[in-house]
Write an enzyme that holds these catalytic residues in place. Sequence first.
Site, PDB file in Angstrom:
ATOM      1  CG  ASP A  20      -0.318   0.294   2.414  1.00  0.00           C
ATOM      2  OD1 ASP A  20       0.934   0.359   2.559  1.00  0.00           O
ATOM      3  OD2 ASP A  20      -0.938   0.174   3.668  1.00  0.00           O
ATOM      4  CG  HIS A  21      -0.370   4.862   1.795  1.00  0.00           C
ATOM      5  ND1 HIS A  21      -1.563   4.049   1.830  1.00  0.00           N
ATOM      6  CD2 HIS A  21      -0.146   5.292   3.052  1.00  0.00           C
ATOM      7  CE1 HIS A  21      -1.937   4.134   3.315  1.00  0.00           C
ATOM      8  NE2 HIS A  21      -1.185   5.015   3.739  1.00  0.00           N
ATOM      9  CB  CYS A  23       1.050  -2.515   4.772  1.00  0.00           C
ATOM     10  SG  CYS A  23       0.762  -3.768   6.320  1.00  0.00           S
ATOM     11  CB  THR A  31       2.299  -2.937  11.178  1.00  0.00           C
ATOM     12  OG1 THR A  31       1.280  -3.240  10.491  1.00  0.00           O
ATOM     13  CG2 THR A  31       2.116  -1.494  11.832  1.00  0.00           C
ATOM     14  N   GLY A  32       3.148  -4.364   8.172  1.00  0.00           N
ATOM     15  CA  GLY A  32       3.035  -5.736   7.556  1.00  0.00           C
ATOM     16  C   GLY A  32       1.809  -6.575   8.077  1.00  0.00           C
ATOM     17  CB  VAL A  33      -0.060  -6.412  11.128  1.00  0.00           C
ATOM     18  CG1 VAL A  33      -1.208  -6.991  11.776  1.00  0.00           C
ATOM     19  CG2 VAL A  33       1.163  -6.576  12.028  1.00  0.00           C
ATOM     20  CG  HIS A  43      10.575 -25.140  11.566  1.00  0.00           C
ATOM     21  ND1 HIS A  43      10.808 -24.790  12.959  1.00  0.00           N
ATOM     22  CD2 HIS A  43      11.719 -25.795  11.103  1.00  0.00           C
ATOM     23  CE1 HIS A  43      12.024 -25.519  13.211  1.00  0.00           C
ATOM     24  NE2 HIS A  43      12.310 -26.141  12.148  1.00  0.00           N
ATOM     25  CG  ASN A  44       6.218 -22.046  10.391  1.00  0.00           C
ATOM     26  OD1 ASN A  44       6.904 -21.014  10.676  1.00  0.00           O
ATOM     27  ND2 ASN A  44       5.590 -22.804  11.149  1.00  0.00           N
ATOM     28  NE  ARG A  90       9.919 -31.544  14.688  1.00  0.00           N
ATOM     29  CZ  ARG A  90      11.172 -31.406  14.192  1.00  0.00           C
ATOM     30  NH1 ARG A  90      11.721 -32.347  13.159  1.00  0.00           N
ATOM     31  NH2 ARG A  90      11.971 -30.008  14.525  1.00  0.00           N
ATOM     32  CG  HIS A  91       8.861 -28.891  10.194  1.00  0.00           C
ATOM     33  ND1 HIS A  91       8.510 -28.219  11.459  1.00  0.00           N
ATOM     34  CD2 HIS A  91      10.050 -29.293  10.297  1.00  0.00           C
ATOM     35  CE1 HIS A  91       9.647 -28.457  12.181  1.00  0.00           C
ATOM     36  NE2 HIS A  91      10.495 -29.021  11.465  1.00  0.00           N
ATOM     37  NE  ARG A 107       4.624 -30.090  15.118  1.00  0.00           N
ATOM     38  CZ  ARG A 107       5.844 -30.528  15.177  1.00  0.00           C
ATOM     39  NH1 ARG A 107       6.846 -29.646  15.038  1.00  0.00           N
ATOM     40  NH2 ARG A 107       6.198 -31.307  16.536  1.00  0.00           N
TER      41      ARG A 107
HETATM   42  C1  RB5 Z   1      -1.836   2.537   6.502  1.00  0.00           C
HETATM   43  O1  RB5 Z   1      -1.781   3.938   7.199  1.00  0.00           O
HETATM   44  C2  RB5 Z   1      -1.569   1.399   7.723  1.00  0.00           C
HETATM   45  O2  RB5 Z   1      -2.680   1.030   8.485  1.00  0.00           O
HETATM   46  C3  RB5 Z   1      -1.310   0.002   6.829  1.00  0.00           C
HETATM   47  O3  RB5 Z   1      -0.051   0.293   6.017  1.00  0.00           O
HETATM   48  C4  RB5 Z   1      -0.531  -1.129   7.489  1.00  0.00           C
HETATM   49  O4  RB5 Z   1       0.175  -0.731   8.597  1.00  0.00           O
HETATM   50  C5  RB5 Z   1      -1.790  -1.956   8.136  1.00  0.00           C
HETATM   51  O5  RB5 Z   1      -1.735  -3.032   8.878  1.00  0.00           O
END
Ligand code: RB5
Length: 158
Positions: free
Chosen positions: A8-9, A67, A69-71, A100-101, A134-135, A138
Amino acid sequence: MKIAIGNDHAGVEMKNQIADWLREQGCEIINVGNDDPADRQDDYPIYGYKVARLVKDGEAELGICICGTGVGISLAANRVRGIRACVCSEPYTAQLSRRHNNTNVLCFGARVIGIEMAKMIVKEWLEAKFEGGRHQRRIDMIREIEETGRLAAAEEKA
Ligand code: RB5
């Protein structure tokens, strides 16, 4: 190796640096990310989905998602069946996530790590090989949860 990359941005600059660096090493890059850092209306699920879809369909061997945080982008990618995406902020986890994953999508946060750390993470991830055994058992369990919403081995133990 063909690698799909999306962002994303928040991840435009890091995406460009990682993509150029991978091209220098002979990788073919499929860029499905946003290229406009000023576009704050872009939504990370679009790019996580696009990368995941290319990997799932065999158009790319592996995927990289960036992104803030990557989350968020990892959550979106993981909703595509057969995708195992993980967020990494250091190379140890990246390497083990392959060994492993058997992760097939690597995610990181452009607001969390710097470019040199990102390169180190990508390098370790690409060089590591899945160990099976074993991996695999899982991973089969994860697939069972994904496909049925249940896990027999856990219910037997309850
Ligand atoms: C965008 O501001 C931000 O929320 C996105 O890049 C990301 O961190 C979400 O997980």
